[in-house]
Design a protein around this motif. Structure first.
Motif, PDB file in Angstrom:
ATOM      1  N   GLY B  94      -0.412   5.698 -12.289  1.00 19.95           N
ATOM      2  CA  GLY B  94       0.339   6.367 -13.346  1.00 19.95           C
ATOM      3  C   GLY B  94      -0.751   7.206 -14.154  1.00 19.95           C
ATOM      4  O   GLY B  94      -1.777   7.333 -13.795  1.00 19.95           O
ATOM      5  N   ASN B  95      -0.027   7.439 -15.253  1.00 17.54           N
ATOM      6  CA  ASN B  95      -0.787   8.198 -16.518  1.00 17.54           C
ATOM      7  C   ASN B  95      -0.623   7.431 -17.625  1.00 17.54           C
ATOM      8  O   ASN B  95      -0.271   6.353 -17.672  1.00 17.54           O
ATOM      9  CB  ASN B  95      -0.424   9.464 -16.082  1.00 17.54           C
ATOM     10  N   ASP B  96      -0.700   8.463 -18.736  1.00 11.79           N
ATOM     11  CA  ASP B  96      -0.518   7.582 -19.985  1.00 11.79           C
ATOM     12  C   ASP B  96       0.833   7.221 -20.435  1.00 11.79           C
ATOM     13  O   ASP B  96       1.308   6.401 -21.454  1.00 11.79           O
ATOM     14  CB  ASP B  96      -0.876   8.735 -20.996  1.00 11.79           C
ATOM     15  N   TYR B  97       1.781   7.995 -19.570  1.00 16.19           N
ATOM     16  CA  TYR B  97       3.355   7.652 -19.897  1.00 16.19           C
ATOM     17  C   TYR B  97       3.746   6.998 -19.056  1.00 16.19           C
ATOM     18  O   TYR B  97       4.927   6.315 -19.440  1.00 16.19           O
ATOM     19  CB  TYR B  97       3.898   9.205 -19.848  1.00 16.19           C
ATOM     20  N   LYS B  98       3.336   6.637 -17.730  1.00 20.94           N
ATOM     21  CA  LYS B  98       4.264   5.901 -16.814  1.00 20.94           C
ATOM     22  C   LYS B  98       3.539   5.384 -15.717  1.00 20.94           C
ATOM     23  O   LYS B  98       2.492   5.809 -15.309  1.00 20.94           O
ATOM     24  CB  LYS B  98       5.419   6.765 -16.320  1.00 20.94           C
ATOM     25  N   LEU B  99       3.850   4.216 -15.167  1.00 22.86           N
ATOM     26  CA  LEU B  99       3.274   3.551 -14.118  1.00 22.86           C
ATOM     27  C   LEU B  99       4.382   3.415 -12.934  1.00 22.86           C
ATOM     28  O   LEU B  99       5.541   2.843 -13.371  1.00 22.86           O
ATOM     29  CB  LEU B  99       3.002   2.003 -14.523  1.00 22.86           C
ATOM     30  N   SER B 100       4.096   3.452 -11.845  1.00 26.07           N
ATOM     31  CA  SER B 100       4.858   3.385 -10.829  1.00 26.07           C
ATOM     32  C   SER B 100       4.439   2.101  -9.934  1.00 26.07           C
ATOM     33  O   SER B 100       3.197   2.133  -9.568  1.00 26.07           O
ATOM     34  CB  SER B 100       4.955   4.271  -9.799  1.00 26.07           C
ATOM     35  N   PHE B 101       5.038   1.244  -9.509  1.00 25.52           N
ATOM     36  CA  PHE B 101       4.306  -0.126  -8.851  1.00 25.52           C
ATOM     37  C   PHE B 101       4.683  -0.096  -7.282  1.00 25.52           C
ATOM     38  O   PHE B 101       5.845   0.680  -6.856  1.00 25.52           O
ATOM     39  CB  PHE B 101       5.232  -1.068  -9.628  1.00 25.52           C
ATOM     40  N   GLY B 102       4.048  -0.643  -6.535  1.00 22.26           N
ATOM     41  CA  GLY B 102       4.268  -0.740  -5.403  1.00 22.26           C
ATOM     42  C   GLY B 102       5.187  -2.099  -5.043  1.00 22.26           C
ATOM     43  O   GLY B 102       5.471  -2.532  -6.149  1.00 22.26           O
ATOM     44  N   ALA B 103       5.593  -2.160  -3.876  1.00 22.68           N
ATOM     45  CA  ALA B 103       6.622  -3.107  -3.417  1.00 22.68           C
ATOM     46  C   ALA B 103       6.089  -4.660  -3.726  1.00 22.68           C
ATOM     47  O   ALA B 103       6.771  -5.610  -3.767  1.00 22.68           O
ATOM     48  CB  ALA B 103       7.257  -2.999  -2.285  1.00 22.68           C
ATOM     49  N   GLY B 104       4.712  -4.677  -3.825  1.00 21.49           N
ATOM     50  CA  GLY B 104       4.023  -6.262  -3.863  1.00 21.49           C
ATOM     51  C   GLY B 104       3.715  -6.608  -2.417  1.00 21.49           C
ATOM     52  O   GLY B 104       4.412  -6.259  -1.220  1.00 21.49           O
ATOM     53  N   THR B 105       2.530  -7.441  -2.612  1.00 21.91           N
ATOM     54  CA  THR B 105       2.143  -8.175  -1.413  1.00 21.91           C
ATOM     55  C   THR B 105       2.224  -9.699  -1.910  1.00 21.91           C
ATOM     56  O   THR B 105       1.342 -10.044  -2.799  1.00 21.91           O
ATOM     57  CB  THR B 105       0.920  -7.758  -0.947  1.00 21.91           C
ATOM     58  N   THR B 106       2.894 -10.547  -1.119  1.00 22.25           N
ATOM     59  CA  THR B 106       2.889 -11.825  -1.278  1.00 22.25           C
ATOM     60  C   THR B 106       1.630 -12.470  -0.591  1.00 22.25           C
ATOM     61  O   THR B 106       1.474 -12.366   0.675  1.00 22.25           O
ATOM     62  CB  THR B 106       3.974 -12.678  -0.759  1.00 22.25           C
ATOM     63  N   VAL B 107       0.768 -13.086  -1.227  1.00 22.80           N
ATOM     64  CA  VAL B 107      -0.395 -13.866  -0.604  1.00 22.80           C
ATOM     65  C   VAL B 107      -0.213 -15.393  -0.583  1.00 22.80           C
ATOM     66  O   VAL B 107       0.119 -16.115  -1.667  1.00 22.80           O
ATOM     67  CB  VAL B 107      -1.851 -13.765  -1.283  1.00 22.80           C
ATOM     68  N   THR B 108      -0.158 -15.997   0.680  1.00 22.24           N
ATOM     69  CA  THR B 108      -0.131 -17.328   0.576  1.00 22.24           C
ATOM     70  C   THR B 108      -1.402 -17.898   1.174  1.00 22.24           C
ATOM     71  O   THR B 108      -2.239 -17.146   2.162  1.00 22.24           O
ATOM     72  CB  THR B 108       0.822 -17.435   1.916  1.00 22.24           C
ATOM     73  N   VAL B 109      -1.902 -18.911   0.575  1.00 20.48           N
ATOM     74  CA  VAL B 109      -3.266 -19.379   1.085  1.00 20.48           C
ATOM     75  C   VAL B 109      -3.223 -21.017   1.431  1.00 20.48           C
ATOM     76  O   VAL B 109      -2.449 -21.842   1.178  1.00 20.48           O
ATOM     77  CB  VAL B 109      -4.097 -19.689  -0.304  1.00 20.48           C
ATOM     78  N   ARG B 110      -3.555 -20.972   2.712  1.00 17.85           N
ATOM     79  CA  ARG B 110      -3.375 -22.309   3.516  1.00 17.85           C
ATOM     80  C   ARG B 110      -4.842 -23.204   3.395  1.00 17.85           C
ATOM     81  O   ARG B 110      -5.852 -22.375   3.525  1.00 17.85           O
ATOM     82  CB  ARG B 110      -3.069 -21.922   4.925  1.00 17.85           C
ATOM     83  N   ALA B 111      -4.843 -24.305   3.574  1.00 18.17           N
ATOM     84  CA  ALA B 111      -5.765 -25.045   3.056  1.00 18.17           C
ATOM     85  C   ALA B 111      -6.630 -25.083   4.647  1.00 18.17           C
ATOM     86  O   ALA B 111      -6.319 -24.952   5.616  1.00 18.17           O
ATOM     87  CB  ALA B 111      -5.523 -26.649   2.904  1.00 18.17           C
TER      88      ALA B 111
END
Lengths: 115, 111
Positions: B94-111
């Motif tokens: 974005g810029n000074d006025y507005k942000l656009s977000f991605g849809a997101g990534t879910t991170v799972t951590v396995r032992a």
């Protein structure tokens, strides 16, 4: 980083009533505050932007008469959901930005459930 | 119009392994670029940001990201993942006025 708080963290209200959510910048003056809505497992949708002392600018499709935003001071913005309906149930997140920095700092969010 | 794409909806990684999350954007000029992390039921925490200058930026919690103008990308990396890194990660532009977000990534951590 800068700290932003929201109150309440969760609220349940009956259909037809109004509910107010507060967003505060705790350690900086927030010249601009933003209100987002987030549905489960989805991204954030910007609802409106408010500058202190000015009317909020609403994104297309957001009903300004339903989601009343007030930014009366440099540390407080409020979002009032008027005549709430079950479809207004969501996670509402505010963010704030100060003059000294360009990034937005987010509050912890408010879970609204309308029954 | 600006847009953000996070191609990976869900990534599973073993604890101690490296992690890379992809972010591509479409924007009229060089935007401000951000990575945020969100734990369940919480707000967003800023991991790192890019405004200008050195294209490799360091953030908190051992994360770094590289801005590649030619690829319109701002990928996030961490050399060794900890179980506490399990969360939702959002790229924003974005810029000074507005942000656009991605849809997101879910991170799972396995032992």
């Amino acid at each position: 980083g800068a700290v932003v708080s929201q109150h309440p963290s969760w609220v349940i209200c009956k259909s037809g009533t109004s509910v107010k959510i507060e967003c505060r910048s705790l350690d900086f003056q927030a010249t601009t505050m933003f209100w987002y809505r987030q549905f489960p497992k989805q991204s954030l949708m910007l609802m409106a932007t408010s500058n202190e002392g000015s009317k909020a600018t609403y994104e297309q499709g957001v009903e300004k008469d339903k989601f009343l935003i007030n930014h009366a001071s440099l540390t407080l913005s409020t979002l009032t959901v008027t005549s709430a309906h079950p479809e207004d149930s969501s996670f509402y997140i505010c963010s704030a930005r100060g003059l000294e920095f360009l990034e937005q700092y987010f509050g912890p969010g408010t879970r609204l459930t309308v029954t | 119009a600006q847009s953000v794409t996070q191609p990976d909806i869900h990534i599973t990684v073993s604890e101690g392994a490296s992690l890379e999350l992809r972010c591509n954007y479409s924007y009229g000029a060089t935007p401000y670029l951000f990575w945020y992390v969100q734990s369940p039921g919480q707000g967003l925490q800023l991991l790192l940001k890019y405004f200008s200058g050195d294209t490799l930026v360091q953030g908190i919690k051992g994360f770094e990201a590289e801005f590649k103008r030619s690829q319109s990308s701002f990928n996030l990396r961490k050399p060794s993942v900890h179980w506490s890194d399990a969360a939702e990660y959002f790229c924003a532009v974005g810029n000074d006025y507005k942000l656009s977000f991605g849809a997101g990534t879910t991170v799972t951590v396995r032992a």
